[in-house]
Structure formats: structure tokens, C-alpha cells
Design an enzyme around this catalytic site. Sequence first.
Site, short mmCIF file in Angstrom:
data_model
loop_
_atom_site.label_atom_id
_atom_site.label_comp_id
_atom_site.label_asym_id
_atom_site.label_seq_id
_atom_site.Cartn_x
_atom_site.Cartn_y
_atom_site.Cartn_z
N ASP A 15 -19.66 -68.51 -18.59
CA ASP A 15 -19.61 -68.72 -16.97
C ASP A 15 -18.41 -67.57 -16.64
OD1 ASP A 15 -19.20 -69.25 -14.13
OD2 ASP A 15 -20.37 -70.87 -14.72
N TYR A 72 -34.22 -61.84 -5.16
CA TYR A 72 -33.84 -63.13 -5.86
C TYR A 72 -35.24 -63.63 -6.48
CZ TYR A 72 -32.96 -68.20 -6.68
OH TYR A 72 -32.59 -69.27 -7.29
N ARG A 101 -37.54 -78.01 3.35
CA ARG A 101 -37.36 -78.01 2.01
C ARG A 101 -37.59 -79.18 1.44
NH1 ARG A 101 -37.45 -73.55 4.01
NH2 ARG A 101 -36.06 -71.64 3.39
N SER A 157 -37.42 -70.90 -9.83
CA SER A 157 -37.07 -71.48 -8.47
C SER A 157 -38.37 -71.45 -7.69
CB SER A 157 -35.96 -70.45 -7.76
OG SER A 157 -36.39 -70.48 -6.26
N THR A 167 -18.94 -67.98 -8.74
CA THR A 167 -19.27 -69.06 -7.88
C THR A 167 -18.75 -70.49 -8.20
OG1 THR A 167 -21.58 -69.24 -8.40
CG2 THR A 167 -21.12 -67.65 -6.58
N ALA A 170 -26.55 -67.53 -12.47
CA ALA A 170 -27.39 -66.73 -11.83
C ALA A 170 -26.51 -66.38 -10.24
CB ALA A 170 -28.69 -67.12 -11.44
N GLY A 222 -36.85 -62.78 5.14
CA GLY A 222 -37.22 -63.38 3.75
C GLY A 222 -37.03 -64.64 3.75
P1 NAD Z 1 -24.09 -72.06 -8.64
O1 NAD Z 1 -23.54 -70.72 -7.96
O2 NAD Z 1 -23.03 -73.41 -8.54
O3 NAD Z 1 -23.92 -71.80 -10.29
C1 NAD Z 1 -24.31 -70.48 -10.78
C2 NAD Z 1 -23.14 -70.68 -11.99
O4 NAD Z 1 -23.33 -69.20 -12.74
C3 NAD Z 1 -21.70 -70.42 -11.37
O5 NAD Z 1 -20.92 -71.26 -12.10
C4 NAD Z 1 -21.39 -68.95 -11.52
O6 NAD Z 1 -19.83 -68.81 -11.74
C5 NAD Z 1 -22.21 -68.52 -12.70
N1 NAD Z 1 -22.49 -66.86 -12.87
C6 NAD Z 1 -22.67 -66.41 -11.85
N2 NAD Z 1 -22.96 -64.98 -12.14
C7 NAD Z 1 -22.62 -65.01 -13.37
C8 NAD Z 1 -22.39 -63.88 -14.41
N3 NAD Z 1 -22.71 -62.62 -14.17
N4 NAD Z 1 -21.98 -64.38 -15.76
C9 NAD Z 1 -21.83 -65.59 -15.89
N5 NAD Z 1 -21.85 -66.46 -15.15
C10 NAD Z 1 -22.18 -66.29 -13.83
O7 NAD Z 1 -25.52 -72.44 -8.37
P2 NAD Z 1 -26.52 -73.47 -8.71
O8 NAD Z 1 -26.98 -74.13 -7.50
O9 NAD Z 1 -25.77 -74.42 -9.58
O10 NAD Z 1 -27.67 -72.85 -9.54
C11 NAD Z 1 -27.64 -72.83 -10.86
C12 NAD Z 1 -28.97 -71.93 -11.20
O11 NAD Z 1 -30.02 -72.93 -10.64
C13 NAD Z 1 -29.16 -70.59 -10.85
O12 NAD Z 1 -29.99 -69.98 -11.51
C14 NAD Z 1 -29.95 -70.76 -9.74
O13 NAD Z 1 -30.77 -69.59 -9.32
C15 NAD Z 1 -30.93 -71.99 -9.88
N6 NAD Z 1 -31.58 -72.58 -8.72
C16 NAD Z 1 -30.72 -73.28 -7.79
C17 NAD Z 1 -31.38 -74.02 -6.79
C18 NAD Z 1 -30.50 -74.79 -5.90
O14 NAD Z 1 -31.26 -75.40 -5.00
N7 NAD Z 1 -29.09 -75.00 -6.05
C19 NAD Z 1 -32.82 -73.96 -6.68
C20 NAD Z 1 -33.55 -73.28 -7.51
C21 NAD Z 1 -32.99 -72.42 -8.67
C1 UD1 Z 2 -32.24 -72.55 -2.12
C2 UD1 Z 2 -31.35 -72.05 -3.07
C3 UD1 Z 2 -31.95 -71.07 -4.17
C4 UD1 Z 2 -33.22 -71.62 -4.56
C5 UD1 Z 2 -34.31 -72.27 -3.61
C6 UD1 Z 2 -35.39 -72.69 -4.26
C7 UD1 Z 2 -28.99 -72.06 -2.63
C8 UD1 Z 2 -27.73 -71.39 -2.00
N1 UD1 Z 2 -30.20 -71.32 -2.56
O1 UD1 Z 2 -32.67 -71.51 -1.35
O2 UD1 Z 2 -31.19 -70.76 -5.33
O3 UD1 Z 2 -33.94 -70.85 -5.45
O4 UD1 Z 2 -33.68 -72.96 -2.57
O5 UD1 Z 2 -36.19 -73.36 -3.02
O6 UD1 Z 2 -28.86 -72.95 -3.50
N2 UD1 Z 2 -29.49 -72.39 6.65
C9 UD1 Z 2 -29.13 -72.38 8.03
N3 UD1 Z 2 -27.84 -72.58 8.10
C10 UD1 Z 2 -27.02 -72.42 7.10
C11 UD1 Z 2 -27.35 -72.16 5.90
C12 UD1 Z 2 -28.83 -72.19 5.68
O7 UD1 Z 2 -29.92 -72.82 9.01
O8 UD1 Z 2 -25.72 -72.45 7.45
C13 UD1 Z 2 -31.09 -72.23 6.50
C14 UD1 Z 2 -31.71 -71.16 5.78
O9 UD1 Z 2 -31.86 -69.95 6.63
C15 UD1 Z 2 -33.08 -71.53 5.35
C16 UD1 Z 2 -32.40 -73.32 4.82
O10 UD1 Z 2 -31.57 -73.65 5.55
O11 UD1 Z 2 -33.90 -71.83 6.15
C17 UD1 Z 2 -32.20 -73.51 3.46
O12 UD1 Z 2 -31.29 -72.48 2.91
P1 UD1 Z 2 -30.54 -72.44 1.46
O13 UD1 Z 2 -29.96 -73.78 1.45
O14 UD1 Z 2 -29.91 -71.32 1.34
O15 UD1 Z 2 -31.89 -72.62 0.56
P2 UD1 Z 2 -33.00 -71.80 0.10
O16 UD1 Z 2 -32.86 -70.37 0.88
O17 UD1 Z 2 -34.27 -72.42 0.44
#
Ligand code: NAD
Ligand code: UD1
Length: 315
Positions: free
Chosen positions: A31, A142, A210, A118, A35, A76, A271
Site C-alpha cells: 500500500d 474508473y 445503490r 465494480s 487513501t 486502486a 457520469g
Molecule cells: P480505499 O481507498 O480505502 O482503499 C484503496 C487502497 O489502495 C488504499 O489503502 C490506498 O492507499 C491504496 N492505493 C491507492 N493507490 C495505490 C498505489 N498507487 N499503490 C499502492 N496502493 C495504493 O478504497 P476501498 O473502498 O477500500 O476500495 C478497495 C477496492 O475495492 C478498490 O479497488 C475499489 O475500486 C474497489 N471497490 C470499492 C467499492 C466501494 O464501494 N468501496 C465498490 C467497488 C469496488
Molecule cells: C462507489 C465506489 C466505487 C465503486 C462503486 C460500485 C467509493 C468512493 N466509490 O461509487 O469505488 O466502484 O460504488 O457501485 O467508494 N453523493 C452525494 N453527496 C456526496 C457524495 C456522494 O450526493 O457528498 C452521491 C454521488 O453523486 C452518487 C452517490 O452519492 O450519486 C454514491 O456516490 P459514491 O459513494 O461516491 O459511490 P459510487 O459513485 O456509486
Amino acid sequence: MNILVTGGGGFIGSHLVDLLLLNGHSVRVLDNFSTGSRNNLPSQNERLEILEADIRDPKAVEQSVHEVEAIVHLAAIASVQASVEDPVGTHAVNLVGTVNLLEAARRHGIKRFVFASSAAVYGNAQQLPVTEDTPLAPLTPYAADKLASEYYIDFYRRQHGLQPVVFRFFNIFGPRQDPSSPYSGVISIFMQRAINGQPITVYGDGEQSRDFVFVADLVELLKQASVTTNGSELPMNVGNGQGTDLNQLLKLIGDFSGKELDVEYVARRPGDIKHSQADNCRLRQRMKYESRYPVEVGLQKTYEWYQGQELNSLA
Ligand code: NAD
Ligand code: UD1
């Protein structure tokens, strides 16, 4: 087993690391803490190794797979909006980083590869809930990078015998999701702002929905997948099949806080997907998935966690 978790310092990754350690595995985290945070990880555990390095750096990636039996690739830039604003920068991490890791896995003969794709790959689907056979329509850099990562993974499966498990996560929430940037997950932002009495911004009319999944349900799946030898070319949706819109979410958070929330509605984001809801039949068949946390229960737990964080920061 020796398991590499890329992005293990992040929200999802750190919960997975906890679970793997609890189950007796040895874990290496790669890592760059862009973030994520070291504070999300245990400070003392002899089965945990932390490699602070960048997935864009092929040498560091090569080093990270040394003597590893399985890889869970989570590193990511998780924000859809960040990719809209910086397609080149996010592409280097979200796609080139994945290919770096696949190459290192190939060179070291590592077969087990679990990937965080995703729901974003479906875009605005015509029909809900979305099955894995729904036409793919990535709307943002993305989503395009996640889908391209899936295609690369499939190339390594066909050509080099990789045994991948590809999950298409819907919206994951829970403790440790970092609310500090406007790009953060919506639940983390809304909860932190509600607790601090700050204004909340809704992009659009709040009717976008969602399929929210509590992080503890997800990491059980990731653990199962990282120890399995049954890789597949078929991706699996990780969702519960229930849509919750932002206005419903605000109502629940308002009830938890017992206060009137200060909510402002502004223009929708480019988007942004309107509705997202998973068909999870394939997941339930292949992984014996049963959610243990209905969304309201997960939300309550998450709200209590953010409240605890605020109290700690005041102490
Ligand atoms: P997060 O930002 O908390 O975790 C991502 C981690 O990757 C962080 O610890 C960050 O420091 C690390 N990272 C970023 N860039 C890097 C780099 N260049 N080299 C090494 N490490 C790096 O986000 P999360 O919500 O825990 O997401 C984890 C994974 O799940 C991601 O691939 C994200 O796209 C995917 N995902 C998340 C969601 C969601 O709703 N949170 C939904 C779909 C997919
Ligand atoms: C999220 C994940 C993405 C994942 C996807 C899968 C994060 C940051 N993003 O994207 O990694 O691949 O789900 O479905 O974890 N919104 C507001 N106000 C705010 C913030 C967000 O209205 O302050 C709205 C956004 O415009 C969107 C919704 O809330 O319509 C969800 O946003 P967000 O939590 O960023 O999720 P996704 O874009 O769905």
C-alpha cells in the site's frame, strides 16, 4: 497461507487483513497509503508484513509477490469522480497497476488471484437488478479501467493458467471508510457531516439508489475466495439485491442522530449512475453467500463507529 493484500491499508483491505490474521494466515500488505492508513492496521502482529510501496512501480510489485500463495488485489483509486477529473493519473494505478501485478504473479507462478472489480462496469443498465450478463457499458475512466482489468485477468487465465476470482462489488460501506474527501463513499460523508452538524450536499435529486453491502459480509467472501483453487472466467456480483436511495439514507441517518439534517441539493455529477442493484444468484450459488447484515443493521453499526471516532477526537 501467505496472502498478499494490495490496498490492505484501505477501508476494505484493512478489514480483510484483520479477518485473515484472525484465521491464522500470514499477510503482506502492499500500500502507498495515499487513501489508506497505517492506523487501520494492527501495530504489532508477527504474521503481518507491511510494504509501503506503489503498485505503479514494477520492481516493488515484483518484491511484494515473493513467496506469496494468493493475491487479493484491492489497491486502486476507488473514486469514480477522481477518474473523471484525472483519467491519466487514475489509469496508471487502476489499470497499469493491475497489469504490473499480473505480470509479477505470472513470473512467480502464483495462480490464486482475487480482484475487486465494480458494478460501475454496467453503467446505467436498462433493467434492474443487473445480472452478470447485463450488457457492459462503462461510463467513466474508473469503470473502463475496472473492465479492462477484468479482460487482462482473463488473458492471464487463458494464456498462463491464472485461477482468478473476479468480484463486481456494489457499494460497500462500514467503519473505516474515510470521509475526508468529497470523493469519498457517500455513507461515510453523510454520517460524519450529520454527527458534526455540518451541511450535507446531495448531487442530483437524491433519488439515485445503490445496493449497499456491509463490509463484514464482503470480507468473508474475499477470505473464502483467497483460499479457493476454483478460479473461474465468470465474474460475480457482490450485492444484496436491495436498492436504497440517498433520500432514504438521509432519513435513516436523521433518525439515528435525532436531529434535523442540513441538506442542500445541487447539480448531479457527470457520469453518475442513477440506479444500481445486483442480481446475486451466481454469487449465492458459487460462494454460499448469505448476507448477515441487513442494510439498516450495517448502517446503525457504522453510525455508532463514526460517533465513537468523533468522541475520541474530542477526548
Ligand atoms: P480505499 O481507498 O480505502 O482503499 C484503496 C487502497 O489502495 C488504499 O489503502 C490506498 O492507499 C491504496 N492505493 C491507492 N493507490 C495505490 C498505489 N498507487 N499503490 C499502492 N496502493 C495504493 O478504497 P476501498 O473502498 O477500500 O476500495 C478497495 C477496492 O475495492 C478498490 O479497488 C475499489 O475500486 C474497489 N471497490 C470499492 C467499492 C466501494 O464501494 N468501496 C465498490 C467497488 C469496488
Ligand atoms: C462507489 C465506489 C466505487 C465503486 C462503486 C460500485 C467509493 C468512493 N466509490 O461509487 O469505488 O466502484 O460504488 O457501485 O467508494 N453523493 C452525494 N453527496 C456526496 C457524495 C456522494 O450526493 O457528498 C452521491 C454521488 O453523486 C452518487 C452517490 O452519492 O450519486 C454514491 O456516490 P459514491 O459513494 O461516491 O459511490 P459510487 O459513485 O456509486
